[in-house]
Design a protein around this motif. Structure first.
Motif, PDB file in Angstrom:
ATOM      1  N   UNK A  28       0.828  -1.213   0.000  1.00 45.15           N
ATOM      2  CA  UNK A  28       0.000   0.000   0.000  1.00 45.15           C
ATOM      3  C   UNK A  28       0.858   1.257   0.000  1.00 45.15           C
ATOM      4  N   UNK A  29       2.146   1.108   0.299  1.00 45.41           N
ATOM      5  CA  UNK A  29       3.109   2.212   0.248  1.00 45.41           C
ATOM      6  C   UNK A  29       4.237   1.791  -0.672  1.00 45.41           C
ATOM      7  N   UNK A  30       4.411   2.474  -1.790  1.00 46.55           N
ATOM      8  CA  UNK A  30       5.413   2.091  -2.785  1.00 46.55           C
ATOM      9  C   UNK A  30       6.827   2.121  -2.215  1.00 46.55           C
ATOM     10  N   UNK A  31       7.073   2.954  -1.207  1.00 38.74           N
ATOM     11  CA  UNK A  31       8.413   3.050  -0.619  1.00 38.74           C
ATOM     12  C   UNK A  31       8.806   1.776   0.135  1.00 38.74           C
ATOM     13  N   UNK A  32       7.817   0.952   0.488  1.00 40.04           N
ATOM     14  CA  UNK A  32       8.116  -0.305   1.187  1.00 40.04           C
ATOM     15  C   UNK A  32       8.692  -1.359   0.250  1.00 40.04           C
ATOM     16  N   UNK A  33       8.550  -1.153  -1.046  1.00 38.14           N
ATOM     17  CA  UNK A  33       9.063  -2.122  -2.027  1.00 38.14           C
ATOM     18  C   UNK A  33      10.526  -1.778  -2.292  1.00 38.14           C
TER      19      UNK A  33
END
Length: 584
Positions: free
Chosen positions: A340-345
């Motif tokens: 749900x948060x692209x920065x976590x990828x």
């Protein structure tokens, strides 16, 4: 000199602040971890060239050995010199990216410095290039494999390259050597000290950041082992709705992803986590993302919501990794990890996804192999499969678990080798003959795992006649001979243990021979090996007997199994059988 030192501390602080912000950007971390690629080198050149521009523009003007207050230095008078952190940026670029990056950044930074002044400043081009070359070569020489030099080593390199720069300044900054010496006496000490300190801090930031990355990988490796153990019973029953639902729950529990989805080639089998109100099982696969992975068989990563392809207006999913599930080169479904948060990828999540895809594919293939094993007509292969030592699996898992805190990258590689090994077991259980290159891949995986468990305990050399890659051999033929040697030939010895595997052909006959320098075979057991079960402390003694019997069943009198003690010490095991080539 004290005033100059204080002003230079401010400039070094700017570079260090930029470095700290940069290493916390996931994209830059990926560039550092893949810095040997040309695309990564180009990105590093661009980034550090910007650092040199900032260093030149924020330099401190000096005229007649006096500091001149200034802001942004876009134009420098011919009778003026500047003290800046350009050498720091060039030196770090060489240490981090190697001589090619250091040379390119030095050339760009030198040209920019010359353009700030006049043609008399052209000496900054060769001096900056030399700084980049020296930093790159020394950094590459002292760095350990896939690592950077230590901060202390970097500090020494930083002091050296700044000294080189000061030598050029002394000789070429003025027609009057006395003026050059006076200038260097004013700026050399603070610039050398600060360049050294700046390099130390920069590498400290890199080292700490990447160490945190390694620790995250180690934790993930441990979780992957737990996850693999819990998902195995479900995927062994095949890729279906029931197994997929349970597996998705387990993956969601052990990972930081927002949602997990598992599909076959035409529909969603399970979706657990965010978006489960509209990502519903039994729905047809409508997204182009899933179709693309099913068609190409390649992992796909998307960092934008639009790339996921969900048409629901309130879908919370912003990024995804889609991993193909592959059996025998055929894509049978996908595993999708949503965020749900692209920065976590991050790069860590991508590596985790790659490992999970390989493990799950092997587990599904294991289930298929178990189903197909009921239809196998070759009783000898069934017999051999039943005697696979389960302790090998647990020993390998224990070895990987022990390594993951010390060397997470090696642990990850061994995990993939373990997957390769058991996949080879499954393929061997379905076939009576396999290509030699497939058998040797299985042997490589086995030796990698055994070498990690017993480092430097033995050395296996291979002497293989060219052109035999497609020769068909019984599954496990080479592995059993090598495994027998490792287990029995070197009892009580921890070093100087060597064995040679020789594979050759003569008049349509393949010969596989394994010779060792071990303790030899007791004379009372010598005539029994290959003919009867010969028990020992290290095994049941059935492997050699089964290998011999399979050779006889496959090739009759044209196959032979021989073993003897060598005159120079040790033993030799040799098998031979007709030479057949793979049609594929």
């Amino acid at each position: 000199m004290l005033e100059l030192f204080i002003l230079m501390v401010e400039r070094v602080g700017i570079i260090i602040l930029l470095a700290f912000l940069l290493v916390n950007v996931p994209f830059f971390k990926q560039i550092l971890l893949s810095r040997e690629k040309w695309t990564s080198k180009l990105v590093l050149i661009f980034i550090f060239a910007l650092f040199t521009f900032i260093s030149n523009l924020t330099g401190i003007q000096i005229a007649n050995n006096e500091i001149i207050p200034s802001n942004i230095l876009t134009d420098i008078a011919s009778n003026t010199s500047i003290a800046n952190t350009r050498t720091l940026a060039i030196g770090v670029s060489g240490i981090v990216g190697g001589p090619i990056v250091g040379t390119a950044v030095g050339f760009i930074g030198g040209i920019h410095r010359m353009l700030q002044g006049s043609s008399a400043s052209s000496f900054y081009i060769p001096s900056s290039v030399l700084v980049g070359v020296i930093a790159g070569l020394l950094g590459k020489k002292v760095a350990q494999k896939n690592k950077f030099p230590s901060p202390l080593q970097g500090a020494l390199i930083g002091a050296l390259v700044e000294s080189v720069q000061m030598f050029f300044v002394m000789l070429f900054t003025s027609d009057n050597l006395t003026h050059g010496i006076e200038l260097v006496s004013l700026i050399a000490l603070p610039m050398i000290i600060l360049n050294s300190i700046g390099t130390y801090i920069f590498l400290s930031i890199l080292t700490i950041t990447l160490k945190q990355e390694e620790q995250a990988k180690a934790v993930q490796t441990h979780d992957v082992l737990e996850l693999a153990a819990q998902t195995l019973p479900y995927f062994r029953s095949g890729l279906n709705e029931t197994s997929s639902q349970e597996v998705a729950k387990i993956i969601k529990h052990y990972t930081k992803v927002s949602a997990i989805s598992i599909t076959n080639t035409h529909q969603i089998l399970a979706h657990v986590g965010a978006g489960d109100d509209h990502h519903i099982q039994d729905l047809e696969l409508l997204t182009e993302l899933s179709k693309k992975v099913l068609q190409t068989g390649e992992i796909t990563v998307v960092h934008q919501k639009e790339g996921i392809g969900c048409q629901h207006p309130d879908c919370p999913l912003e990024a995804a990794i889609v991993i193909p599930l592959i059996i025998q080169d055929e894509v049978i479904g996908t595993l999708k990890m949503y965020f749900t948060d692209a920065d976590q990828l991050t790069h860590v999540e991508e590596q985790l996804a790659e490992g999970l895809g390989s493990i799950f594919s092997s587990q599904i293939e294991l289930g298929k192999a178990e189903e197909q094993s009921k239809l196998l007509k070759e009783a000898e292969i069934k017999s051999l499969q039943a005697q696979v030592n389960p302790h090998f699996f647990f020993n390998a898992i224990n070895t990987i678990s022990a390594l993951m805190r010390r060397n997470s990258e090696q642990a990850r590689e061994l995990l993939l080798q373990l997957s390769t090994y058991f996949r080879g077991n499954l393929q061997g259980a379905r076939q009576t003959l396999i290509p030699l290159q497939q058998e040797l891949a299985q042997v490589d995986a086995y030796l990698a795992l055994e070498s990690a468990r017993f480092p430097n305990r033995f050395e296996i050399n291979f002497n293989i006649e060219p052109g035999l890659e497609d020769a068909l051999v019984p599954p496990y033929a080479v592995q059993i001979l090598i495994e027998n040697t490792i287990k029995h030939a070197f009892l009580g010895r921890k070093d100087a243990n060597q064995a040679t595997v020789t594979i050759s052909s003569n008049q349509d006959i393949i010969t596989i021979s394994v010779s060792d320098n071990g303790i030899g075979i007791p004379l009372d057991r010598l005539p029994l090996l290959g003919n009867k079960q010969v028990g020992s402390e290290k095994g049941t003694g059935t492997a050699l007997e089964n290998l011999s019997r399979r050779l006889q069943n496959l090739f009759g009198s044209k196959a032979t199994f021989k073993c003897y003690n060598r005159i120079e010490g040790g033993a030799n095991f040799t098998i031979s059988f007709p030479h057949h080539k793979s049609e594929a």
